[in-house]
Design a protein around this motif. Structure first.
Motif, PDB file in Angstrom:
ATOM      1  N   VAL A  65       8.262   3.432  -1.108  1.00  0.00           N
ATOM      2  CA  VAL A  65       7.517   4.227  -2.103  1.00  0.00           C
ATOM      3  C   VAL A  65       6.266   3.484  -2.548  1.00  0.00           C
ATOM      4  CG1 VAL A  65       7.696   5.318  -4.367  1.00  0.00           C
ATOM      5  CG2 VAL A  65       9.703   5.117  -2.926  1.00  0.00           C
ATOM      6  N   ALA A 130      14.394  14.540  -4.414  1.00  0.00           N
ATOM      7  CA  ALA A 130      13.725  15.125  -3.245  1.00  0.00           C
ATOM      8  C   ALA A 130      12.525  14.272  -2.822  1.00  0.00           C
ATOM      9  CB  ALA A 130      13.292  16.556  -3.557  1.00  0.00           C
ATOM     10  N   GLY A 131      12.677  12.950  -2.941  1.00  0.00           N
ATOM     11  CA  GLY A 131      11.622  12.047  -2.503  1.00  0.00           C
ATOM     12  C   GLY A 131      11.771  11.710  -1.023  1.00  0.00           C
ATOM     13  N   ALA A 133      13.472   9.391   0.589  1.00  0.00           N
ATOM     14  CA  ALA A 133      14.826   9.159   1.103  1.00  0.00           C
ATOM     15  C   ALA A 133      15.580  10.490   1.237  1.00  0.00           C
ATOM     16  CB  ALA A 133      15.582   8.214   0.172  1.00  0.00           C
ATOM     17  N   PHE A 152      18.250  19.448  -5.860  1.00  0.00           N
ATOM     18  CA  PHE A 152      17.610  19.476  -7.178  1.00  0.00           C
ATOM     19  C   PHE A 152      16.754  18.237  -7.381  1.00  0.00           C
ATOM     20  CE2 PHE A 152      17.771  17.884 -11.618  1.00  0.00           C
ATOM     21  CZ  PHE A 152      16.892  18.812 -12.154  1.00  0.00           C
ATOM     22  N   ASP A 153      15.532  18.471  -7.845  1.00  0.00           N
ATOM     23  CA  ASP A 153      14.647  17.368  -8.258  1.00  0.00           C
ATOM     24  C   ASP A 153      13.921  17.837  -9.515  1.00  0.00           C
ATOM     25  OD1 ASP A 153      13.052  14.821  -6.577  1.00  0.00           O
ATOM     26  OD2 ASP A 153      12.091  15.668  -8.348  1.00  0.00           O
ATOM     27  N   ILE A 154      13.638  16.896 -10.423  1.00  0.00           N
ATOM     28  CA  ILE A 154      12.896  17.306 -11.625  1.00  0.00           C
ATOM     29  C   ILE A 154      11.507  17.822 -11.244  1.00  0.00           C
ATOM     30  CG2 ILE A 154      13.914  16.160 -13.627  1.00  0.00           C
ATOM     31  CD1 ILE A 154      12.272  13.700 -12.932  1.00  0.00           C
ATOM     32  N   LYS A 158       8.552  19.013  -5.063  1.00  0.00           N
ATOM     33  CA  LYS A 158       9.169  18.137  -4.048  1.00  0.00           C
ATOM     34  C   LYS A 158      10.382  18.799  -3.404  1.00  0.00           C
ATOM     35  CE  LYS A 158       7.661  13.684  -5.729  1.00  0.00           C
ATOM     36  NZ  LYS A 158       8.119  12.374  -6.205  1.00  0.00           N
ATOM     37  N   ALA A 195      19.946  10.779  -4.258  1.00  0.00           N
ATOM     38  CA  ALA A 195      18.741  10.199  -3.654  1.00  0.00           C
ATOM     39  C   ALA A 195      17.648  10.057  -4.713  1.00  0.00           C
ATOM     40  CB  ALA A 195      18.269  11.068  -2.485  1.00  0.00           C
ATOM     41  N   THR A 196      18.078   9.930  -5.983  1.00  0.00           N
ATOM     42  CA  THR A 196      17.126   9.579  -7.044  1.00  0.00           C
ATOM     43  C   THR A 196      17.315   8.088  -7.340  1.00  0.00           C
ATOM     44  OG1 THR A 196      18.543   9.789  -8.985  1.00  0.00           O
ATOM     45  CG2 THR A 196      17.624  11.838  -8.117  1.00  0.00           C
ATOM     46  N   ILE A 198      17.894   7.103 -10.233  1.00  0.00           N
ATOM     47  CA  ILE A 198      18.669   7.066 -11.482  1.00  0.00           C
ATOM     48  C   ILE A 198      20.025   6.411 -11.194  1.00  0.00           C
ATOM     49  CG2 ILE A 198      19.645   8.430 -13.378  1.00  0.00           C
ATOM     50  CD1 ILE A 198      16.571   8.588 -13.193  1.00  0.00           C
ATOM     51  N   LEU A 207      23.527  11.673 -14.086  1.00  0.00           N
ATOM     52  CA  LEU A 207      22.950  13.017 -14.010  1.00  0.00           C
ATOM     53  C   LEU A 207      24.023  14.104 -13.941  1.00  0.00           C
ATOM     54  CD1 LEU A 207      20.043  12.254 -11.512  1.00  0.00           C
ATOM     55  CD2 LEU A 207      19.935  12.414 -14.009  1.00  0.00           C
ATOM     56  N   LEU A 222      22.698   6.512  -2.638  1.00  0.00           N
ATOM     57  CA  LEU A 222      21.822   5.682  -1.807  1.00  0.00           C
ATOM     58  C   LEU A 222      21.556   4.317  -2.445  1.00  0.00           C
ATOM     59  CD1 LEU A 222      21.430   8.152  -0.045  1.00  0.00           C
ATOM     60  CD2 LEU A 222      18.981   7.828  -0.147  1.00  0.00           C
ATOM     61  N   ILE A 223      21.758   4.236  -3.751  1.00  0.00           N
ATOM     62  CA  ILE A 223      21.561   2.950  -4.449  1.00  0.00           C
ATOM     63  C   ILE A 223      22.646   1.973  -3.991  1.00  0.00           C
ATOM     64  CG2 ILE A 223      21.667   1.849  -6.733  1.00  0.00           C
ATOM     65  CD1 ILE A 223      20.487   4.464  -7.874  1.00  0.00           C
ATOM     66  N   GLY A 245      24.864   2.723  -0.915  1.00  0.00           N
ATOM     67  CA  GLY A 245      23.908   2.771   0.197  1.00  0.00           C
ATOM     68  C   GLY A 245      23.747   1.472   0.963  1.00  0.00           C
ATOM     69  N   MET A 248      23.754   1.937   4.737  1.00  0.00           N
ATOM     70  CA  MET A 248      22.496   2.545   5.204  1.00  0.00           C
ATOM     71  C   MET A 248      21.405   1.480   5.281  1.00  0.00           C
ATOM     72  SD  MET A 248      20.306   5.531   3.347  1.00  0.00           S
ATOM     73  CE  MET A 248      18.625   5.908   3.814  1.00  0.00           C
TER      74      MET A 248
HETATM   75  P1  NAP Z   1      11.246   8.534  -4.410  1.00  0.00           P
HETATM   76  O1  NAP Z   1      10.390   8.929  -3.271  1.00  0.00           O
HETATM   77  O2  NAP Z   1      10.634   8.010  -5.667  1.00  0.00           O
HETATM   78  O3  NAP Z   1      12.173   9.807  -4.746  1.00  0.00           O
HETATM   79  C1  NAP Z   1      13.032   9.891  -5.835  1.00  0.00           C
HETATM   80  C2  NAP Z   1      12.987  11.325  -6.330  1.00  0.00           C
HETATM   81  O4  NAP Z   1      13.948  11.515  -7.362  1.00  0.00           O
HETATM   82  C3  NAP Z   1      11.614  11.689  -6.911  1.00  0.00           C
HETATM   83  O5  NAP Z   1      11.200  12.936  -6.401  1.00  0.00           O
HETATM   84  C4  NAP Z   1      11.899  11.738  -8.396  1.00  0.00           C
HETATM   85  O6  NAP Z   1      11.039  12.623  -9.075  1.00  0.00           O
HETATM   86  C5  NAP Z   1      13.318  12.252  -8.398  1.00  0.00           C
HETATM   87  N1  NAP Z   1      13.967  12.063  -9.677  1.00  0.00           N
HETATM   88  C6  NAP Z   1      13.798  11.058 -10.577  1.00  0.00           C
HETATM   89  N2  NAP Z   1      14.585  11.258 -11.649  1.00  0.00           N
HETATM   90  C7  NAP Z   1      15.270  12.400 -11.437  1.00  0.00           C
HETATM   91  C8  NAP Z   1      16.210  13.136 -12.191  1.00  0.00           C
HETATM   92  N3  NAP Z   1      16.613  12.727 -13.411  1.00  0.00           N
HETATM   93  N4  NAP Z   1      16.718  14.273 -11.675  1.00  0.00           N
HETATM   94  C9  NAP Z   1      16.314  14.705 -10.479  1.00  0.00           C
HETATM   95  N5  NAP Z   1      15.402  14.064  -9.720  1.00  0.00           N
HETATM   96  C10 NAP Z   1      14.883  12.913 -10.192  1.00  0.00           C
HETATM   97  O7  NAP Z   1      12.278   7.423  -3.940  1.00  0.00           O
HETATM   98  P2  NAP Z   1      13.026   7.330  -2.528  1.00  0.00           P
HETATM   99  O8  NAP Z   1      12.303   6.422  -1.641  1.00  0.00           O
HETATM  100  O9  NAP Z   1      13.338   8.688  -2.066  1.00  0.00           O
HETATM  101  O10 NAP Z   1      14.354   6.550  -2.960  1.00  0.00           O
HETATM  102  C11 NAP Z   1      15.336   7.154  -3.783  1.00  0.00           C
HETATM  103  C12 NAP Z   1      16.484   6.194  -3.993  1.00  0.00           C
HETATM  104  O11 NAP Z   1      17.099   5.902  -2.752  1.00  0.00           O
HETATM  105  C13 NAP Z   1      16.069   4.858  -4.589  1.00  0.00           C
HETATM  106  O12 NAP Z   1      17.034   4.440  -5.513  1.00  0.00           O
HETATM  107  C14 NAP Z   1      16.059   3.922  -3.410  1.00  0.00           C
HETATM  108  O13 NAP Z   1      16.341   2.588  -3.785  1.00  0.00           O
HETATM  109  C15 NAP Z   1      17.188   4.502  -2.577  1.00  0.00           C
HETATM  110  N6  NAP Z   1      17.037   4.212  -1.134  1.00  0.00           N
HETATM  111  C16 NAP Z   1      18.048   3.561  -0.529  1.00  0.00           C
HETATM  112  C17 NAP Z   1      17.964   3.279   0.823  1.00  0.00           C
HETATM  113  C18 NAP Z   1      19.083   2.542   1.492  1.00  0.00           C
HETATM  114  O14 NAP Z   1      18.879   2.013   2.590  1.00  0.00           O
HETATM  115  N7  NAP Z   1      20.263   2.515   0.911  1.00  0.00           N
HETATM  116  C19 NAP Z   1      16.840   3.692   1.562  1.00  0.00           C
HETATM  117  C20 NAP Z   1      15.824   4.393   0.897  1.00  0.00           C
HETATM  118  C21 NAP Z   1      15.935   4.643  -0.462  1.00  0.00           C
HETATM  119  P3  NAP Z   1       9.716  11.987  -9.735  1.00  0.00           P
HETATM  120  O15 NAP Z   1       8.890  11.422  -8.623  1.00  0.00           O
HETATM  121  O16 NAP Z   1       9.097  13.156 -10.403  1.00  0.00           O
HETATM  122  O17 NAP Z   1      10.189  10.907 -10.665  1.00  0.00           O
END
Ligand code: NAP
Length: 276
Positions: A65, A130-131, A133, A152-154, A158, A195-196, A198, A207, A222-223, A245, A248
């Protein structure tokens, strides 16, 4: 000794990442003269970084990100990775004969780890977030022919973007964006994926409410740090099966390592480095 090949992770902000430990342990174990560095990159320096990348001495990168989509402008995609233009997420880059190539190892990494624990075929899925990941997660679950996805995403744009991506890649697939956690109808689902971000911080809320969960549900967060988020603790309390996660992270890292070095990744060394 010649200077080491440099690999690294670009993103902003770069919080606590375990990738360096995992990759540096693997380089050492295989006697590869290379080093993996965290490369925090503020958005205002991103264009300069890309411009200078060819002369930077960097051999390969992981991307997080907010740059997974942006690097698509720079990289070439091989024929098997052309779908990433729709997925819009590259997390691995390698410099080969003067060309930067892009890959997504989150997709096979998540797929392998999930399927060790849960068979997605014909199953009903709820995804939180919906980011970048989540795009990988939704792609895997549609490809594996799950029955349907609710997401669902806020940020509604997305989740609508994911629906559009899946509709274009898998036209028959049933996916819908919903505007609240309640409308995910988790009681009726087989798999819930968080996949947030949070849950990363101890002060984060959960959530999901406990009464939404059930014992036949699989909850994949995923955390990986903390190893047990509040969501996973709540899911266990409700009798659901769970996974974080870390698997993964390991599998995507192994695939990135193999893309960079052309060598088989030392799984146990990398797993041990992560667990330490
Ligand atoms: P990202 O692109 O920032 O996506 C996260 C999404 O969640 C954003 O669209 C965000 O919206 C949304 N969100 C935040 N708070 C929320 C809520 N209360 N309710 C609903 N949606 C909410 O991040 P990402 O790269 O997808 O990563 C997401 C998570 O996966 C992270 O914790 C990351 O560490 C983890 N991850 C793990 C692995 C692994 O190998 N295990 C790999 C990739 C990612 P806003 O942008 O509007 O805040």
């Amino acid at each position: 000794m010649s200077s080491p090949n440099i690999y690294g992770l670009i993103g902003w902000p770069l919080g606590h990442s375990l990738s360096g430990k995992m990759h540096n342990a693997a380089f050492k174990a295989l006697g590869i003269n290379a080093e993996y560095k965290l490369l925090p990159l503020m958005p205002q320096y991103f264009d300069d970084f890309l411009t200078n990348l060819y002369n930077s001495g960097i051999s390969g990168l992981n991307v997080t990100v907010p740059y997974k989509e942006k690097v698509l402008d720079l990289v070439e995609l091989d024929t098997e990775s052309l779908y990433l233009r729709q997925v819009k997420a590259v997390n691995t880059m390698v410099l080969s004969e003067g060309v930067w190539w892009g890959f997504n190892t989150d997709i096979p990494g998540f797929s392998r780890h999930l399927k060790e624990n849960f068979k997605p075929w014909k199953k009903k899925i709820a995804i939180l977030g919906a980011g970048g990941a989540a795009r990988a997660v939704a792609y895997v679950l549609a490809k594996e022919k799950s029955a349907q996805i609710s997401i669902f995403d806020i940020d509604k744009t997305k989740s609508a973007g994911i629906v559009e991506m899946i509709n274009s890649l898998f036209p028959q697939f049933e996916i819908r964006a919903v505007d609240s956690v309640e409308k995910l109808e988790i009681k009726d689902k087989d798999l819930l994926v968080n996949a947030t971000p949070i849950g990363l911080k101890s002060a984060d809320p959960v959530l999901i409410k406990e009464e939404m969960l059930h014992k036949d549900l699989f909850v994949y967060d995923l955390i990986y740090n903390p190893a047990e988020t509040k969501l996973l603790a709540l899911a266990k309390k409700a009798g659901a099966s769970t996974s974080n996660g870390l698997g993964m992270l390991l599998y995507q890292g192994m695939l990135s390592f193999e893309i960079w070095t052309g060598k088989k990744a030392p799984e146990e060394i990398m797993r041990k480095a992560l667990l330490e």
